[in-house]
Design an enzyme around this catalytic site. Structure first.
Site, PDB file in Angstrom:
ATOM      1  N   ARG A   8       0.787  -1.221   0.000  1.00 59.23           N
ATOM      2  CA  ARG A   8       0.000   0.000   0.000  1.00 59.23           C
ATOM      3  C   ARG A   8       0.823   1.277   0.000  1.00 59.23           C
ATOM      4  NH1 ARG A   8      -2.819  -3.638   1.913  1.00 59.23           N
ATOM      5  NH2 ARG A   8      -0.892  -4.151   2.963  1.00 59.23           N
ATOM      6  N   THR A   9       1.726   1.373   0.959  1.00 60.34           N
ATOM      7  CA  THR A   9       2.347   2.676   1.201  1.00 60.34           C
ATOM      8  C   THR A   9       3.113   3.170  -0.021  1.00 60.34           C
ATOM      9  OG1 THR A   9       2.466   2.111   3.524  1.00 60.34           O
ATOM     10  CG2 THR A   9       3.806   3.964   2.816  1.00 60.34           C
ATOM     11  N   LYS A  52      27.053  -2.257  -1.109  1.00 57.86           N
ATOM     12  CA  LYS A  52      28.475  -1.893  -1.233  1.00 57.86           C
ATOM     13  C   LYS A  52      28.902  -1.051  -0.038  1.00 57.86           C
ATOM     14  CE  LYS A  52      27.740  -1.283  -6.189  1.00 57.86           C
ATOM     15  NZ  LYS A  52      27.749  -0.243  -7.237  1.00 57.86           N
ATOM     16  N   ARG A  80      11.286   3.825   3.726  1.00 55.49           N
ATOM     17  CA  ARG A  80      10.878   2.871   4.772  1.00 55.49           C
ATOM     18  C   ARG A  80      12.067   2.001   5.120  1.00 55.49           C
ATOM     19  NH1 ARG A  80       5.656  -1.013   4.466  1.00 55.49           N
ATOM     20  NH2 ARG A  80       4.742   0.904   5.254  1.00 55.49           N
ATOM     21  N   HIS A 122       4.940   5.451  11.855  1.00 57.38           N
ATOM     22  CA  HIS A 122       4.488   5.425  10.462  1.00 57.38           C
ATOM     23  C   HIS A 122       3.528   6.616  10.326  1.00 57.38           C
ATOM     24  CE1 HIS A 122       3.232   4.197   6.613  1.00 57.38           C
ATOM     25  NE2 HIS A 122       2.876   2.943   6.830  1.00 57.38           N
TER      26      HIS A 122
END
Ligand code: NCD
Length: 309
Positions: free
Chosen positions: A57-58, A87, A108, A136
């Protein structure tokens, strides 16, 4: 509060006035969304989405919001495997580098505070799309916006927080937003994954009542808002630890019979088994509608962050 040019890292940065102005903007965006027309308000702007943790969703919601406002999107849904992190690039440098190519970053990460680290390097606004068990903020905003739309107010409500209140970043963000409206919180969580003590104190310091219950069937009759969340499997040390809590609270047709007729059921999704599918057709179930609200809310937020008023 100021939105333009700001990082959005915690729900704690929103005040009452800012929230209401964002919701008004989201309401206007909802009209654009429902017309199915593209706006050109973010024409020429580029959004970069950096996801170090899974999302359905986000990420799509932010990308959909950006595209509907005429902006463009560059995206990496699997930063852990395919970015220069492999890396040994630091989050600070990743933020710095991506900010040379984008006007706004949505990130996120599975570690609390990691998105702040990206924002330290970034020269453009960074929006936290979830950092570990911390927060969130945009999901919290969507939840509160949904309550505002459905109930017509935010004050004088009893809001049930049901599920994993320790590791659930969404309830943490909801609390930090709803505390401005003096709601009464009714927490229903299994022992061991209750709302952290600091959060309870923060709510009480803001003048909110906080109550606790163990039995969802009894507590539900008091709730104006039934805020369900899943047990956050990925935050436990192992399967057996998770299994202690999984399935503790299930909202099914039987339990729902005890709820108020005008209650609002929210859930950030994904659900596991904490809401039975039979509840989906109940008019009080707003969790799929919330996904649509989320696009409008994120359109509003992107506009406010990127366009000076
Ligand atoms: C939430 C999240 O990622 O914290 N999902 C979402 O963004 N809608 C909730 C969850 O995963 O339980």
């Amino acid at each position: 509060m100021k939105f333009y040019g700001q990082h959005i890292l915690t729900s704690g940065q929103f005040d009452k006035e800012g929230l209401l102005s964002l919701f008004e903007e989201a309401h206007a965006m909802q009209k654009i969304l429902e017309k199915g027309k593209k706006s050109s308000v973010l024409d020429g702007k580029v959004l970069a989405t950096l996801f170090f943790e899974p999302s359905t969703r986000t990420r799509f919601s932010f990308e959909s919001a950006m595209l509907r406002l005429g902006g463009s999107v560059i995206s990496n849904a699997d930063m852990m495997q395919t970015s220069s992190l492999t890396k040994m690039e630091t989050l600070y440098d990743t933020g710095k580098v991506v900010s040379k190519m984008a006007d706004v970053i949505v990130a996120r990460h599975s570690t609390g505070g990691a998105v702040s680290e990206i924002s330290r390097g970034s020269e453009v606004p960074v929006i936290n799309a979830g950092d570990g068990a911390f927060e969130h903020p945009t999901q919290g905003l969507i939840d509160v916006y949904t309550i505002w739309k459905e109930k017509g107010r935010l004050a004088d409500l009893t809001v049930g927080l049901v599920g994993d209140l320790k590791f659930g970043r969404v309830p943490h963000s909801q609390c930090k937003l709803l505390k401005h409206f003096k709601v009464k919180f009714l927490c229903v969580a299994p022992k061991g994954i209750e709302l952290p003590e600091e959060m309870v104190l923060e709510l009480k310091d803001s003048g909110c009542e906080v109550e606790f219950a163990e039995n969802l069937e009894q507590a539900i009759s008091e709730m104006d808002v039934i805020g369900m969340t899943r047990v956050q499997k990925e935050r436990f040390s192992g399967e057996s630890e998770y299994k202690k809590y999984a399935g503790s609270y299930v909202l099914d047709g039987e339990v729902l019979k005890k709820a108020k007729k005008d209650a609002v059921i929210i859930h950030p999704l994904p659900r596991v088994n904490e809401i039975s599918v039979e509840v989906d057709s109940d008019p009080r179930a707003k969790y799929f509608g919330q996904v649509r609200n989320g696009v409008a809310l994120r359109m509003a937020l992107l506009k406010k962050v990127l366009v000076e008023e």
